[in-house]
Design a protein around this motif. Structure first.
Motif, short mmCIF file in Angstrom:
data_model
loop_
_atom_site.label_atom_id
_atom_site.label_comp_id
_atom_site.label_asym_id
_atom_site.label_seq_id
_atom_site.Cartn_x
_atom_site.Cartn_y
_atom_site.Cartn_z
N ILE A 179 0.89 -1.16 0.00
CA ILE A 179 -0.06 0.11 -0.07
C ILE A 179 0.74 1.46 -0.05
N THR A 180 0.87 2.28 -0.81
CA THR A 180 1.57 3.44 -0.96
C THR A 180 0.67 4.39 -0.42
N ILE A 181 1.23 5.28 0.28
CA ILE A 181 0.54 6.39 1.06
C ILE A 181 1.16 7.79 0.25
N LEU A 182 0.31 8.43 -0.64
CA LEU A 182 0.84 9.55 -1.32
C LEU A 182 0.39 10.59 -0.37
N MET A 183 1.67 11.61 -0.05
CA MET A 183 1.44 12.68 0.86
C MET A 183 1.81 14.11 0.00
N GLY A 184 0.90 14.96 0.34
CA GLY A 184 1.49 16.57 -0.32
C GLY A 184 2.43 16.65 0.43
N LYS A 185 3.16 17.83 0.26
CA LYS A 185 4.61 18.27 0.77
C LYS A 185 4.35 18.68 2.17
N LYS A 186 3.48 19.33 2.60
CA LYS A 186 3.21 20.07 3.93
C LYS A 186 2.80 18.77 4.75
N PHE A 187 1.93 17.77 4.32
CA PHE A 187 1.65 16.76 5.22
C PHE A 187 2.81 15.80 5.45
N ARG A 188 3.47 15.63 4.31
CA ARG A 188 4.69 14.58 4.53
C ARG A 188 5.57 15.47 5.66
N ASN A 189 5.70 16.58 5.52
CA ASN A 189 6.75 17.34 6.67
C ASN A 189 6.17 17.03 8.05
N VAL A 190 4.55 17.25 8.29
CA VAL A 190 4.04 17.03 9.61
C VAL A 190 4.24 15.40 9.84
N TRP A 191 3.91 14.55 9.00
CA TRP A 191 4.21 13.17 9.15
C TRP A 191 5.65 12.80 9.53
N GLU A 192 6.78 13.32 9.21
CA GLU A 192 8.00 12.97 9.65
C GLU A 192 8.25 13.68 10.92
N ILE A 193 7.92 15.02 11.20
CA ILE A 193 8.00 15.46 12.57
C ILE A 193 7.33 14.71 13.75
N CYS A 194 6.15 14.14 13.10
CA CYS A 194 5.40 13.49 14.31
C CYS A 194 5.92 12.14 14.42
N ARG A 195 6.62 11.41 13.63
CA ARG A 195 7.21 10.44 13.76
C ARG A 195 8.41 10.47 14.69
N MET A 203 -1.02 8.79 16.97
CA MET A 203 -2.54 9.32 16.92
C MET A 203 -2.80 9.53 15.46
N LEU A 204 -1.46 10.31 14.84
CA LEU A 204 -1.65 10.48 13.27
C LEU A 204 -1.55 9.52 12.63
N ALA A 205 -0.65 8.28 12.80
CA ALA A 205 -0.47 7.08 12.02
C ALA A 205 -1.91 6.32 12.36
N MET A 206 -2.50 6.34 13.34
CA MET A 206 -3.73 5.53 13.39
C MET A 206 -4.73 6.18 12.44
N SER A 207 -4.79 7.35 12.48
CA SER A 207 -5.82 8.28 11.54
C SER A 207 -5.62 8.02 10.21
N VAL A 208 -4.33 8.10 9.68
CA VAL A 208 -4.07 7.69 8.47
C VAL A 208 -4.55 6.30 8.15
N TYR A 209 -3.90 5.48 8.88
CA TYR A 209 -3.93 3.85 8.41
C TYR A 209 -5.40 3.39 8.59
N LYS A 210 -6.16 4.18 9.55
CA LYS A 210 -7.73 3.89 9.57
C LYS A 210 -8.29 4.16 8.23
N ASP A 211 -8.03 5.45 7.52
CA ASP A 211 -8.39 5.68 6.26
C ASP A 211 -8.19 4.78 5.30
N CYS A 212 -7.05 4.34 5.47
CA CYS A 212 -6.56 3.45 4.38
C CYS A 212 -7.31 1.86 4.43
#
Length: 215
Positions: A179-195, A203-212
Motif C-alpha cells: 500500500i502506498t500513501i501519497l502525501m502532499g509536501k506539507k503533510f509529509r513534513n508533519v508526518w516526519e516531524i510527528c514520527r 495518533m497521526l498514524a492511526m488516523s491515516v491507517y484507518k482511512d487506508c
C-alpha cells in the motif's frame, strides 16, 4: 448459506422452540501468533451438539459444523465447514475491528427424509427435505474486536511525497503488492516531524491507517 432471519419450512435447532430438549453450543477464542514474519489471527473453536438425529448426519458427512465469519471493515466474509473442534487461521489483514463469528450446522448434501423425535409437535410427523447449504442448527453469534497492530501494518505500507496533490492532503495507491500513501509536501513534513515524537506519532498514524483500511 441461507439467511436465518426469514421463516423456513423446516426446523432449526437453536432458533426459538423448534426443538424441545436439544442443544447446540459452541466455545470460541481468538489469539494472535507469529507465522514467519507475519502476525496471524487464530480462532480456536469447539462444538457441543446433543441432538442425535443431526449428529448422525454430521457423522455420515451429510451435514457439517460450520462458522460464518464476517468482518465489515475488511469486507471479508466466508463460511468455513469445520470439525467438532479445531482452529481456523486468518492471514494478516483479513480481519480488523469488529468480527462476527456465527456457529452453525449446515447440510452438505441433499437430504430428503430428515426427522427428529425432539421436534415441536407443530412440525407434524412428515419428514423434511433439505438442500446443500441449509442451516440445521445455529448458536448465538460471538463478536470479537481485533485490535489494530500498528507495527505489523507498517510493514505493508510505504510513504511517498506527491507534489501533484494538495500540500496538506494524502491519497492511497492500492494496485500494487504494498500500500502506498501519497502525501502532499506539507503533510509529509508533519508526518516526519510527528514520527519523531512518541506522544504524537500513534495518533497521526492511526488516523491515516484507518482511512487506508476503509479506502
Amino acid at each position: 448459506m441461507k439467511s436465518i432471519i426469514k421463516a423456513f419450512p423446516y426446523p432449526i435447532l437453536g432458533r426459538g422452540d423448534d426443538y424441545l430438549d436439544s442443544e447446540f453450543q459452541s466455545t470460541m477464542d481468538t489469539r494472535k501468533d507469529m507465522v514467519g514474519s507475519d502476525e496471524h489471527i487464530f480462532l480456536d473453536y469447539s462444538f457441543l451438539l446433543s441432538n442425535e438425529d443431526i449428529d448422525r448426519l454430521v457423522t455420515a458427512k451429510k451435514a457439517s459444523y460450520a462458522i460464518d465469519v464476517h468482518c465489515s471493515d475488511t469486507l471479508f466474509r466466508k463460511v468455513y465447514a469445520v470439525g467438532a473442534n479445531g482452529s481456523i487461521e486468518f492471514q494478516s489483514g483479513q480481519l480488523y475491528g469488529k468480527v462476527t463469528f456465527t456457529p452453525l450446522v449446515i447440510a452438505t448434501q441433499s437430504i430428503n427424509d430428515f426427522q427428529s423425535e425432539d421436534l415441536n409437535e407443530e412440525f407434524g410427523e412428515e419428514p423434511f427435505s433439505l438442500q446443500v447449504g441449509d442451516i440445521m442448527a445455529i448458536d448465538d453469534p460471538q463478536i470479537r474486536y481485533i485490535e489494530f497492530d500498528k507495527l505489523q501494518f507498517e510493514s505493508l505500507v510505504r510513504v511517498e511525497t506527491a507534489p501533484e496533490i494538495p500540500d496538506e492532503t494524502y491519497r492511497f495507491r492500492l494496485e500494487e503488492d504494498m500500500i502506498t500513501i501519497l502525501m502532499g509536501k506539507k503533510f509529509r513534513n508533519v508526518w516526519e516531524i510527528c514520527r519523531q515524537e512518541k506522544d504524537k506519532a500513534p495518533m497521526l498514524a492511526m488516523s491515516v491507517y484507518k482511512d487506508c483500511i476503509h479506502a
